[in-house]
Design a protein around this motif. Sequence first.
Motif, short mmCIF file in Angstrom:
data_model
loop_
_atom_site.label_atom_id
_atom_site.label_comp_id
_atom_site.label_asym_id
_atom_site.label_seq_id
_atom_site.Cartn_x
_atom_site.Cartn_y
_atom_site.Cartn_z
N MET A 188 0.83 -1.21 0.00
CA MET A 188 0.00 0.00 0.00
C MET A 188 0.86 1.26 0.00
SD MET A 188 -3.18 -0.91 -0.15
CE MET A 188 -2.69 -2.27 -1.20
N ASN A 189 1.93 1.24 0.77
CA ASN A 189 2.85 2.38 0.79
C ASN A 189 3.52 2.57 -0.57
OD1 ASN A 189 3.47 3.59 3.72
ND2 ASN A 189 2.96 1.42 3.94
N LEU A 190 3.87 1.46 -1.22
CA LEU A 190 4.49 1.53 -2.55
C LEU A 190 3.53 2.15 -3.55
CD1 LEU A 190 6.79 0.79 -4.51
CD2 LEU A 190 5.72 -1.46 -4.77
N ILE A 191 2.28 1.74 -3.51
CA ILE A 191 1.26 2.27 -4.42
C ILE A 191 1.11 3.77 -4.22
CG2 ILE A 191 -1.22 2.27 -4.96
CD1 ILE A 191 -1.15 -0.76 -4.13
N ALA A 192 1.02 4.19 -2.96
CA ALA A 192 0.83 5.61 -2.65
C ALA A 192 2.00 6.45 -3.16
CB ALA A 192 0.64 5.79 -1.15
N LYS A 193 3.22 5.97 -2.93
CA LYS A 193 4.40 6.73 -3.32
C LYS A 193 4.52 6.85 -4.84
CE LYS A 193 7.15 5.60 0.78
NZ LYS A 193 8.28 4.81 1.31
N SER A 199 7.32 -1.83 15.01
CA SER A 199 6.49 -1.57 13.82
C SER A 199 6.14 -0.09 13.72
CB SER A 199 5.20 -2.41 13.89
OG SER A 199 5.49 -3.78 13.83
N ILE A 200 5.85 0.52 14.87
CA ILE A 200 5.53 1.95 14.88
C ILE A 200 6.76 2.76 14.47
CG2 ILE A 200 4.95 3.90 16.38
CD1 ILE A 200 3.11 2.04 17.94
N GLN A 201 7.93 2.38 14.96
CA GLN A 201 9.15 3.09 14.59
C GLN A 201 9.42 2.98 13.09
OE1 GLN A 201 11.88 1.23 17.32
NE2 GLN A 201 11.78 2.92 18.78
N THR A 202 9.09 1.83 12.51
CA THR A 202 9.28 1.62 11.07
C THR A 202 8.40 2.57 10.26
OG1 THR A 202 9.83 -0.71 11.43
CG2 THR A 202 9.17 -0.07 9.19
N HIS A 203 7.18 2.83 10.77
CA HIS A 203 6.21 3.69 10.06
C HIS A 203 6.03 5.03 10.79
CE1 HIS A 203 5.18 -0.48 8.90
NE2 HIS A 203 4.84 0.04 7.75
N TYR A 204 7.07 5.45 11.49
CA TYR A 204 6.97 6.59 12.41
C TYR A 204 6.44 7.85 11.74
CZ TYR A 204 8.30 9.24 16.60
OH TYR A 204 8.28 10.00 17.73
N ASP A 205 7.03 8.23 10.60
CA ASP A 205 6.65 9.48 9.94
C ASP A 205 5.20 9.44 9.47
OD1 ASP A 205 9.14 10.61 10.34
OD2 ASP A 205 9.94 9.91 8.42
N SER A 206 4.80 8.32 8.86
CA SER A 206 3.44 8.24 8.34
C SER A 206 2.40 8.15 9.46
CB SER A 206 3.29 7.05 7.38
OG SER A 206 3.60 5.83 8.03
N ILE A 207 2.78 7.57 10.60
CA ILE A 207 1.87 7.54 11.75
C ILE A 207 1.70 8.94 12.31
CG2 ILE A 207 1.69 6.78 14.17
CD1 ILE A 207 2.88 4.10 13.28
N LEU A 208 2.78 9.68 12.41
CA LEU A 208 2.69 11.06 12.92
C LEU A 208 1.92 11.97 11.96
CD1 LEU A 208 6.24 11.61 14.45
CD2 LEU A 208 4.07 11.51 15.68
N ASN A 209 1.91 11.63 10.67
CA ASN A 209 1.14 12.43 9.71
C ASN A 209 -0.36 12.42 10.02
OD1 ASN A 209 3.28 13.34 8.18
ND2 ASN A 209 3.16 11.68 6.68
#
Length: 257
Positions: free
Chosen positions: A52-57, A204-214
């Motif tokens: 999903m992240n790949l598709i979005a980018k 897992s949260i650290q891996t997606h840290y920026d997108s979670i904070l968004n």
Amino acid sequence: MVTNKDAHGKKGSIVAIIKGTKAQDVIDVINQIPIERRKMVREVTVDMAGNMNLIAKKCFPKTDIVTDRFHVQKLASEAVQEERIRLRWEIIEAENKAIEEDRNKGKVYQPELLSNGDTLRQLLARSRYLLFKSKAKWTVNQIERAEILFKLYPTIEKAYNLAQDLSFIFQTNTSKSIARLKLAHWYDKVEKSEFKSFNTIAKSIQTHYDSILNYFNNRSTNASAESFNAKIKEFRAQFRGVRDVKFFLYRLTKLYA
């Protein structure tokens, strides 16, 4: 779900259904939309799956990717249930041994009854749903059951509190900087708890840290898309599968469009 803005700055959401989950298949369909329109998209809300992240980018070059808060919270809820299930299996094993021992002695096994009328085995089975809720939403019976559960099994209470603390961060914080600080404090609690499953969630949260904070920019979620997906699954289950896909989609359109 994607969020864009029109010429007047008004926000809108687009929900599309595409067959399959292969990244390239989805990219090929979305790329049929002119690049000028795709550049208008400001946010794409996704789960934690890599495709999903790949598709979005690849499809939305001007977008902020937001990891949906409910997928993060779901991981924490599953960790709580994991601890409950682990203890339940221990009780079942101990109960089976006690039944066998009493049978060998010619006795009938009588499980201990707790103050609310549950056995230990029933307590752990019937506590499943209350552990998904906040304390404010518990019924009178659930409050009584939770008090007994947490007294007997403090590790479940510790896991429950960690999950609720994470949920509270998403519910109450509107500032990205404050949310970052609160998450850092939550990481400290997780490390001290020594729960393997929660340490995995923290990574897992650290891996997606920026997108979670968004999420804290506009508090966007794909709850509407998830709700629609749940309705489709329920509708499909009523008919025990689908043979005529075109007619099935026609019925969905008439019922939910």
